[in-house]
Design a protein around this motif. Structure first.
Motif, PDB file in Angstrom:
ATOM      1  N   ALA A   5       0.678  -1.265   0.146  1.00  0.00           N
ATOM      2  CA  ALA A   5       0.068  -0.012  -0.115  1.00  0.00           C
ATOM      3  C   ALA A   5       0.714   1.156   0.099  1.00  0.00           C
ATOM      4  CB  ALA A   5      -0.753  -0.031   1.262  1.00  0.00           C
ATOM      5  N   GLN A   6       0.400   2.322  -0.843  1.00  0.00           N
ATOM      6  CA  GLN A   6       0.954   3.563  -0.563  1.00  0.00           C
ATOM      7  C   GLN A   6       0.170   4.606   0.249  1.00  0.00           C
ATOM      8  OE1 GLN A   6       1.232   5.042  -4.659  1.00  0.00           O
ATOM      9  NE2 GLN A   6       2.560   3.311  -5.393  1.00  0.00           N
ATOM     10  N   SER A   7       0.596   5.360   1.065  1.00  0.00           N
ATOM     11  CA  SER A   7       0.024   6.106   2.175  1.00  0.00           C
ATOM     12  C   SER A   7      -0.266   7.424   1.420  1.00  0.00           C
ATOM     13  CB  SER A   7       0.763   6.059   3.473  1.00  0.00           C
ATOM     14  OG  SER A   7       0.586   4.816   4.021  1.00  0.00           O
ATOM     15  N   HIS A   8      -1.441   8.131   1.631  1.00  0.00           N
ATOM     16  CA  HIS A   8      -1.780   9.357   0.925  1.00  0.00           C
ATOM     17  C   HIS A   8      -2.759  10.164   2.010  1.00  0.00           C
ATOM     18  CE1 HIS A   8       0.166   8.457  -2.618  1.00  0.00           C
ATOM     19  NE2 HIS A   8      -0.330   7.202  -2.870  1.00  0.00           N
ATOM     20  N   ALA A  63      -8.444   2.660   0.052  1.00  0.00           N
ATOM     21  CA  ALA A  63      -9.246   2.232   1.317  1.00  0.00           C
ATOM     22  C   ALA A  63      -8.895   3.663   2.205  1.00  0.00           C
ATOM     23  CB  ALA A  63      -8.688   1.195   1.876  1.00  0.00           C
ATOM     24  N   TRP A  64     -10.021   4.390   2.484  1.00  0.00           N
ATOM     25  CA  TRP A  64      -9.825   5.352   3.324  1.00  0.00           C
ATOM     26  C   TRP A  64      -9.889   5.082   4.841  1.00  0.00           C
ATOM     27  CZ3 TRP A  64     -14.388   9.526   3.313  1.00  0.00           C
ATOM     28  CH2 TRP A  64     -15.558   9.068   4.136  1.00  0.00           C
ATOM     29  N   ASP A  65      -9.457   6.036   5.579  1.00  0.00           N
ATOM     30  CA  ASP A  65      -9.873   6.082   7.027  1.00  0.00           C
ATOM     31  C   ASP A  65     -10.773   7.223   7.152  1.00  0.00           C
ATOM     32  OD1 ASP A  65      -7.836   4.152   7.158  1.00  0.00           O
ATOM     33  OD2 ASP A  65      -6.523   5.397   8.754  1.00  0.00           O
ATOM     34  N   ALA A  66     -11.964   7.114   7.675  1.00  0.00           N
ATOM     35  CA  ALA A  66     -12.812   8.082   7.524  1.00  0.00           C
ATOM     36  C   ALA A  66     -12.679   8.986   8.756  1.00  0.00           C
ATOM     37  CB  ALA A  66     -14.405   7.395   7.969  1.00  0.00           C
ATOM     38  N   ARG A  67     -13.087  10.351   8.710  1.00  0.00           N
ATOM     39  CA  ARG A  67     -12.501  11.261   9.629  1.00  0.00           C
ATOM     40  C   ARG A  67     -13.075  10.654  10.916  1.00  0.00           C
ATOM     41  NH1 ARG A  67     -14.810  16.687   9.522  1.00  0.00           N
ATOM     42  NH2 ARG A  67     -14.567  16.747   6.968  1.00  0.00           N
ATOM     43  N   GLY A  68     -12.155  11.116  11.857  1.00  0.00           N
ATOM     44  CA  GLY A  68     -12.405  10.477  13.272  1.00  0.00           C
ATOM     45  C   GLY A  68     -12.237   8.993  13.393  1.00  0.00           C
TER      46      GLY A  68
END
Length: 591
Positions: A5-8, A63-68
């Motif tokens: 995975a690449q982190s953005h 794949a995101w990390d939703a806010r919070g």
């Protein structure tokens, strides 16, 4: 993993940093991308295993990390409101298109639990032309085992803004996979708290989405867990039954717990998922036409039912008669109700009263009635629509100036023009101020009120001299096509919502398109849903004398297709937290 995975990250509309992971496609001919949306409390890393297990090398994954959640900004388990998550999805998709070159038309959604509700909200409220969506154990109705838990939370949030609860869900209720359980229990990025407003917003948004599922024109695969003790299956099934697209399928996975995509035997879910994904990318998208939705379908039938008079001797008719009489009596005390009774509750005068939002009746009781009436959810949506209107008008003006174009603004049904004049006042001392502004309205009363309002709200003489208000028919195609100077920015606010027939809307949009050169911008409003259609039709009078105020909601898909048919492509949009009014910024494209 064969695909690291690449982190953005991207920055959301309010400055919050939202983290996401990207796995580029490894196939020779990339076909598109899959968006992964995690369940509540978790983060995108918990769905990373799907990239390997789905074995789709010609597709990228995000794949995101939703806010919070996870590595993203925000208090754990919280957001300004539930609709903010859907707006974040739209921002993510625009970011992916800009930074990674993947069009929204080449995206497919895989979402689980709360993430599935977020994704569904985005599909409903923004109507993106994605390839399809896979929804696993969508949390349309979370089982709250404490009696009266939701009413208690609603009451608590009236007194405190920050109310949090801790999830009762243990890892042993999520999956039979022991490694997944241990990972859940030990992951420092997982927080089991959730704010009460998000829990309440989840329920209210889910109720709206399930009730209006017939307007979600997307191929959908639904995966249900057979032993899910976290969410209710009947609501999921009701949602699926209402979906209109012929390419839909529902799989019940017996013995599965709530973490459908992380279960021990998830290969039973992965097989139909692979097949569904490959099918969606192996052929052109099959969009359903909604250009004639005014002539058939659920929305048309509902509007016709509301337009039909009730039996004179029926209980329902007596109820609405009493309510209408109560409104007429209330109009003797309340200035706000009096404006609606005298001019029509859908009139420009009523709209201006709602925008001003001031209880100004002579008596205390009258002011109390004003306050209650003006705080109705529909009017709150109207005021939020104004905020979005002004923001997108300013954005459009600045874009035109940035591109070296003159700004010739026209509003074809301005009412009193308060919202447009407010936006102009914000630009009055800036270089972005329009070169000319033409406000039009069919009503002589509105024209006179608007001309007076120009003097009140635009005291600056240089700008005031560029603004004129005149009579004009917003549905006269020839009149609109001959507008001079040719508009580079057109605004249509609160008009098309009042007219159910699409022929009039197409005539209006076509007239504007004929007047506007490619690259010109259009700001237009839409009403995809409203919780008070029966009350409005049965109790409130229209400005068209003798006619009930019957509205037919237009889905976002229908509005998108109407714009496209007349030569406009959507650039971006905004929608209120209740999903009632959207504001769209569109661009005139080459014929």
């Amino acid at each position: 993993m064969s695909r690291p995975a690449q982190s953005h990250a991207f920055v959301a509309h309010d400055g919050q940093r939202i983290a996401y992971r990207h796995w580029p496609a490894t196939g020779d001919v990339p076909k598109g991308a899959v968006l992964l949306f995690h369940r509540g409390h978790e983060h995108g890393g918990r769905m990373a295993h799907l990239v390997e297990e789905l074995d789709l090398p010609d597709l990228a994954f995000f794949a995101w990390d939703a806010r919070g959640h996870g590595l993203s900004d925000g208090e754990r388990g919280d957001a300004p409101d539930f609709a903010t998550y859907a707006r974040d999805v739209q921002s993510l998709v625009e970011h992916i298109e800009d930074q990674h070159g993947t069009s929204v038309a080449d995206l497919l959604v895989v979402a689980q639990s709360v993430g599935a509700v977020v994704a569904t909200c985005w599909l409903h409220d923004y109507a993106p032309p994605v390839r399809g969506a896979i929804l696993a154990a969508p949390a349309f109705r979370v089982k709250l085992y404490v009696p009266l838990a939701l009413p208690a939370l609603r009451l608590a949030t009236r007194f405190r803004d920050r109310v949090f609860v801790k999830s009762y869900v243990r890892s042993s209720l999520l999956t039979h996979d022991l490694d997944r359980r241990r990972g859940y229990d030990s992951d420092p990025l997982i927080s089991r708290q959730i704010s009460a407003r998000i829990l309440i917003g989840l329920r209210d948004t889910s109720d709206r989405l399930v009730a209006d599922a017939a307007t979600i024109d997307t191929p959908i695969q639904l995966l249900l867990s057979g032993r899910d003790v976290v969410v209710e299956r009947k609501v999921q099934q009701r949602f699926f039954a209402r979906l209109p697209h012929p390419d839909k399928e529902c799989h019940r996975l017996e013995g599965f717990f709530h973490d459908t995509l992380g279960e021990r035997d998830r290969h039973l879910a992965l097989a139909p998922m692979q097949r569904f994904i490959r099918r969606q990318f192996s052929r052109p998208s099959q969009a359903l036409s909604r250009l004639d939705a005014d002539l058939g379908g659920n929305g048309c039938a509902e509007a016709e039912a509301l337009a039909r008079p009730l039996p004179k001797s029926g209980i329902k008719q007596r109820y609405w008669q009493l309510l209408r009489k109560a409104l007429q009596q209330g109009a003797r005390l309340s200035n706000s109700l009096k404006v609606g009774v005298d001019h029509g509750f859908d009139s420009g005068s009523m709209l201006d009263q709602v925008y001003r939002n001031r209880p100004d009746s002579p008596s205390r009781l009258g002011r109390l009635i004003d306050r209650v009436y003006l705080n109705a959810i529909g009017w709150r949506g109207i005021r939020q629509r104004r905020v979005h209107l002004e923001a997108l008008i300013e954005q459009a003006v600045r874009e035109l100036r940035h591109n070296g174009q003159q700004v010739h603004l026209v509003d074809i049904a301005a009412g009193h023009g308060r919202y447009i004049l407010s936006a102009l006042a914000a630009l009055a001392n800036a270089s972005e101020a329009p070169d000319s502004v033409l406000l039009r309205d069919y009503s002589a009363t509105n024209v006179a009120a608007g001309q007076a309002l120009i003097k009140e709200m635009i005291p600056s003489q240089p700008l005031a001299q560029r603004v004129r208000f005149e009579a004009g028919d917003a549905f006269d195609r020839a009149s609109l096509a001959s507008l001079t100077p040719a508009p580079t920015l057109a605004v249509v606010s609160g008009l098309y919502e009042l007219y159910p027939d699409n022929a009039r809307v197409r005539a209006s949009l076509s007239g504007l398109a004929e007047a506007m050169a490619p690259g010109a911008l259009l700001v237009v409003t839409n009403q995809p849903w409203h919780p008070q259609l029966s009350f409005i039709a049965r109790a409130l009078s229209s400005h068209r004398e003798g006619e009930p105020w019957v509205m037919r909601c237009r889905s976002q898909v229908e509005m998108r297709q109407l714009l496209a048919a007349c030569g406009f492509a959507i650039v971006t949009q905004r929608i209120d937290p209740w999903g009632i009014f959207s504001v769209i910024l569109a661009r005139r494209i080459s014929p």
